[in-house]
Design a protein around this motif. Structure first.
Motif, mmCIF file in Angstrom:
data_model
loop_
_atom_site.group_PDB
_atom_site.id
_atom_site.type_symbol
_atom_site.label_atom_id
_atom_site.label_comp_id
_atom_site.label_asym_id
_atom_site.label_seq_id
_atom_site.Cartn_x
_atom_site.Cartn_y
_atom_site.Cartn_z
ATOM 1 N N ARG A 87 28.939 28.431 43.414
ATOM 2 C CA ARG A 87 30.211 28.498 42.672
ATOM 3 C C ARG A 87 30.685 29.951 42.562
ATOM 4 N NH1 ARG A 87 32.576 25.740 38.250
ATOM 5 N NH2 ARG A 87 34.371 26.953 37.573
ATOM 6 N N ARG A 88 29.776 30.856 42.269
ATOM 7 C CA ARG A 88 30.156 32.267 42.113
ATOM 8 C C ARG A 88 30.734 32.831 43.403
ATOM 9 N NH1 ARG A 88 31.621 37.012 41.815
ATOM 10 N NH2 ARG A 88 30.713 38.556 40.418
ATOM 11 N N LEU A 89 30.059 32.561 44.523
ATOM 12 C CA LEU A 89 30.502 33.117 45.791
ATOM 13 C C LEU A 89 31.821 32.496 46.238
ATOM 14 C CD1 LEU A 89 26.998 33.249 47.416
ATOM 15 C CD2 LEU A 89 28.461 35.238 47.058
ATOM 16 N N HIS A 90 31.980 31.196 46.023
ATOM 17 C CA HIS A 90 33.237 30.560 46.393
ATOM 18 C C HIS A 90 34.383 31.035 45.503
ATOM 19 C CE1 HIS A 90 31.012 27.106 48.581
ATOM 20 N NE2 HIS A 90 31.416 28.021 49.428
ATOM 21 N N ASP A 91 34.147 31.165 44.212
ATOM 22 C CA ASP A 91 35.200 31.672 43.334
ATOM 23 C C ASP A 91 35.624 33.071 43.749
ATOM 24 O OD1 ASP A 91 35.188 29.342 41.905
ATOM 25 O OD2 ASP A 91 34.291 30.171 40.088
ATOM 26 N N THR A 92 34.652 33.883 44.115
ATOM 27 C CA THR A 92 34.943 35.246 44.558
ATOM 28 C C THR A 92 35.922 35.251 45.724
ATOM 29 O OG1 THR A 92 32.830 36.138 43.815
ATOM 30 C CG2 THR A 92 33.904 37.297 45.610
ATOM 31 N N GLY A 93 35.569 34.517 46.773
ATOM 32 C CA GLY A 93 36.439 34.481 47.938
ATOM 33 C C GLY A 93 37.759 33.784 47.675
ATOM 34 N N ASN A 94 37.742 32.772 46.826
ATOM 35 C CA ASN A 94 38.945 31.980 46.615
ATOM 36 C C ASN A 94 40.009 32.718 45.811
ATOM 37 O OD1 ASN A 94 37.850 29.924 48.099
ATOM 38 N ND2 ASN A 94 37.185 28.718 46.334
ATOM 39 N N HIS A 95 39.611 33.645 44.953
ATOM 40 C CA HIS A 95 40.629 34.478 44.305
ATOM 41 C C HIS A 95 41.424 35.231 45.372
ATOM 42 C CE1 HIS A 95 40.343 34.176 39.973
ATOM 43 N NE2 HIS A 95 39.029 34.179 40.047
ATOM 44 N N ALA A 96 40.712 35.864 46.311
ATOM 45 C CA ALA A 96 41.393 36.610 47.367
ATOM 46 C C ALA A 96 42.263 35.690 48.215
ATOM 47 C CB ALA A 96 40.365 37.327 48.238
ATOM 48 N N LEU A 97 41.823 34.460 48.442
ATOM 49 C CA LEU A 97 42.621 33.522 49.222
ATOM 50 C C LEU A 97 43.876 33.085 48.470
ATOM 51 C CD1 LEU A 97 39.810 31.370 50.840
ATOM 52 C CD2 LEU A 97 41.388 32.909 52.024
ATOM 53 N N VAL A 98 43.796 32.947 47.158
ATOM 54 C CA VAL A 98 45.001 32.644 46.369
ATOM 55 C C VAL A 98 46.013 33.768 46.523
ATOM 56 C CG1 VAL A 98 45.887 32.477 43.999
ATOM 57 C CG2 VAL A 98 43.957 31.067 44.711
ATOM 58 N N TRP A 99 45.553 35.018 46.437
ATOM 59 C CA TRP A 99 46.468 36.149 46.576
ATOM 60 C C TRP A 99 47.155 36.124 47.937
ATOM 61 C CZ3 TRP A 99 41.984 39.929 45.073
ATOM 62 C CH2 TRP A 99 41.613 39.678 43.751
ATOM 63 N N ALA A 100 46.363 35.852 48.981
ATOM 64 C CA ALA A 100 46.928 35.832 50.330
ATOM 65 C C ALA A 100 47.838 34.627 50.532
ATOM 66 C CB ALA A 100 45.798 35.813 51.364
ATOM 67 N N GLU A 101 47.442 33.492 49.999
ATOM 68 C CA GLU A 101 48.205 32.246 50.198
ATOM 69 C C GLU A 101 49.607 32.339 49.610
ATOM 70 O OE1 GLU A 101 48.787 28.584 51.671
ATOM 71 O OE2 GLU A 101 46.659 29.064 51.494
ATOM 72 N N TYR A 102 49.701 32.811 48.380
ATOM 73 C CA TYR A 102 50.974 32.737 47.660
ATOM 74 C C TYR A 102 51.719 34.062 47.619
ATOM 75 C CZ TYR A 102 49.209 28.212 46.205
ATOM 76 O OH TYR A 102 48.720 26.939 46.210
ATOM 77 N N GLY A 103 51.063 35.161 47.950
ATOM 78 C CA GLY A 103 51.678 36.474 47.781
ATOM 79 C C GLY A 103 51.474 36.985 46.376
ATOM 80 N N LEU A 104 51.387 38.286 46.211
ATOM 81 C CA LEU A 104 50.996 38.864 44.926
ATOM 82 C C LEU A 104 52.072 38.764 43.856
ATOM 83 C CD1 LEU A 104 49.056 41.938 46.305
ATOM 84 C CD2 LEU A 104 48.083 39.945 45.156
ATOM 85 N N ASP A 105 53.314 38.447 44.242
ATOM 86 C CA ASP A 105 54.378 38.271 43.252
ATOM 87 C C ASP A 105 54.403 36.856 42.666
ATOM 88 O OD1 ASP A 105 55.400 40.870 43.381
ATOM 89 O OD2 ASP A 105 56.624 40.385 45.143
ATOM 90 N N ALA A 106 53.671 35.948 43.248
ATOM 91 C CA ALA A 106 53.720 34.551 42.823
ATOM 92 C C ALA A 106 52.953 34.350 41.516
ATOM 93 C CB ALA A 106 53.121 33.657 43.902
ATOM 94 N N PRO A 107 53.348 33.360 40.709
ATOM 95 C CA PRO A 107 52.633 33.116 39.446
ATOM 96 C C PRO A 107 51.172 32.748 39.650
ATOM 97 C CG PRO A 107 54.213 31.349 39.915
ATOM 98 C CD PRO A 107 54.504 32.452 40.874
ATOM 99 N N GLN A 108 50.850 32.062 40.748
ATOM 100 C CA GLN A 108 49.452 31.725 40.998
ATOM 101 C C GLN A 108 48.599 32.986 41.106
ATOM 102 O OE1 GLN A 108 52.081 30.549 42.671
ATOM 103 N NE2 GLN A 108 51.813 28.374 43.226
ATOM 104 N N SER A 109 49.103 33.961 41.850
ATOM 105 C CA SER A 109 48.348 35.194 42.059
ATOM 106 C C SER A 109 48.289 36.037 40.790
ATOM 107 C CB SER A 109 48.972 35.999 43.198
ATOM 108 O OG SER A 109 48.886 35.289 44.414
ATOM 109 N N LYS A 110 49.399 36.095 40.077
ATOM 110 C CA LYS A 110 49.390 36.860 38.818
ATOM 111 C C LYS A 110 48.400 36.258 37.836
ATOM 112 C CE LYS A 110 54.141 38.550 39.284
ATOM 113 N NZ LYS A 110 55.520 38.521 38.747
ATOM 114 N N HIS A 111 48.346 34.931 37.790
ATOM 115 C CA HIS A 111 47.394 34.284 36.902
ATOM 116 C C HIS A 111 45.961 34.576 37.340
ATOM 117 C CE1 HIS A 111 46.042 31.444 33.909
ATOM 118 N NE2 HIS A 111 45.373 30.758 34.815
#
Length: 345
Positions: A87-111
């Motif tokens: 869970r720790r390792l997947h959460d780590t990578g998945n935060h970065a994937l959220v940023w890439a997926e939606y862009g850093l201006d998106a609410p998902q990434s800001k959250h």
């Protein structure tokens, strides 16, 4: 067929993904200064598969945990990496994937960044010595920009990204630095002077990884957890090979710090040959028609498969919950729905 996706809440994008090489064609149409977020997205979230995601996580976590941040990750054996390493390792990578997926201006990434900053705030109070040196912060940002590409190029001969993709990665990383809050309240971007070129960030990573780290029990335990989690992909007799697939690609100074022996020459050769074969096949395959998040959402809708935790809780500014920290150290102040306080990360 054209597919409608969202880079942010305000600017929908329509992509024609019908051709075998649609990503390459789309990249050729983009300006790295203006479209850096889309370029970064095309180079990341359509390339994800389970094996490479786990391999990158197993490379990344020991690198971060070999630094002074190890006590804040280990936390006396009670850190999430120790208790639920997958869970720790997947959460780590998945935060970065959220940023890439939606862009850093998106609410998902800001959250997502708010969640990370909140976790940093909590653990900086408990482990201040793991957070007060700015150098590891800069190294982690450099690693996020170019570190994995450097591993693939240095050890496997895989080509570096083209100039357009390198420029986009640097601009994306510097925008992320505007959102990450350090232990003294400054944004990470405030300690970065210049650093506008890919080669500047390569130099940062090279210098940091030229160090020989002294043995640390906390670093050893964190590395063992990350390696062990990756080894679970393999049946018992092949687990030493799974270990070599991780440790054959470490920089020299990591081995003493984590109390790990460098694999023997034959095992290193086998690990390198295996990874080279995987990387040789990847460019021959057609471009994926689904991004990481789209695939997760489809499998959830069609088969009820659990969605990645970080993706689930960052859907829009109203998402709730927390995920793992993508860098292992730092500090910030959460905003929005998660500002009541971070959970275990």
């Amino acid at each position: 067929m054209p597919t409608r996706t969202e880079q942010s809440s305000a600017k929908p994008r329509v992509e024609d993904r019908s051709s075998r090489r649609w990503i390459r064609r789309r990249l050729g149409q983009l300006d790295p200064r203006k479209d850096f977020a889309e370029i970064f997205r095309l180079n990341t979230v359509f390339q994800v598969n389970g094996f490479m995601s786990d391999w990158v996580g197993a490379q990344t976590m020991p690198r971060f945990a070999t630094t002074p941040s190890a006590p804040a990750i280990y936390r006396g054996g009670k850190g999430k990496l120790m208790l639920t390493s997958d869970r720790r390792l997947h959460d780590t990578g998945n935060h970065a994937l959220v940023w890439a997926e939606y862009g850093l201006d998106a609410p998902q990434s800001k959250h997502s960044v708010d969640m990370v900053n909140a976790l940093h705030t909590k653990y900086a109070q408990e482990y201040p010595d793991a957070f007060d040196d700015p150098e590891p912060w800069i190294y982690v940002l450099g690693y996020e920009i170019c570190g994995v590409y450097m591993i693939l190029n240095d050890y496997l001969g895989y080509p570096l990204p083209d100039e357009k993709s390198r420029t986009a990665a640097v601009l994306f990383g510097k925008k992320l630095a505007e959102m990450v809050v350090m232990d003294d309240g400054r944004f990470l971007t405030e300690i970065i002077s210049g650093m506008d070129d890919w080669d500047d960030w390569v130099a940062v990573v090279r210098e940091y990884e030229s160090r020989i780290w002294p043995y640390s029990h906390e670093a050893a335990m964190c590395a063992a957890a990350a390696i062990g989690n990756f080894q679970k992909r393999f049946p018992g007799p092949l687990r030493p090979f799974g270990r070599a697939l991780v440790t054959s690609f470490w920089y020299e100074g990591m081995y003493p710090g984590a109390g790990v022996e460098r694999p023997g020459r034959l095992m290193r050769w086998a690990a390198t040959a295996f990874m080279k074969s995987l990387m040789a096949v990847a460019p021959l395959l057609p471009d994926s028609k689904e991004s990481w998040a789209e695939k997760q959402q489809r499998l959830y809708a069609e088969k009820g498969r659990p969605m990645a935790h970080v993706l689930k809780v960052t859907q829009g500014a109203a998402g709730a919950g927390t995920g793992g920290c993508p860098v292992g150290f730092g500090r910030g102040t959460a905003t929005g729905s998660d500002a009541s306080g971070p959970k275990e990360g």
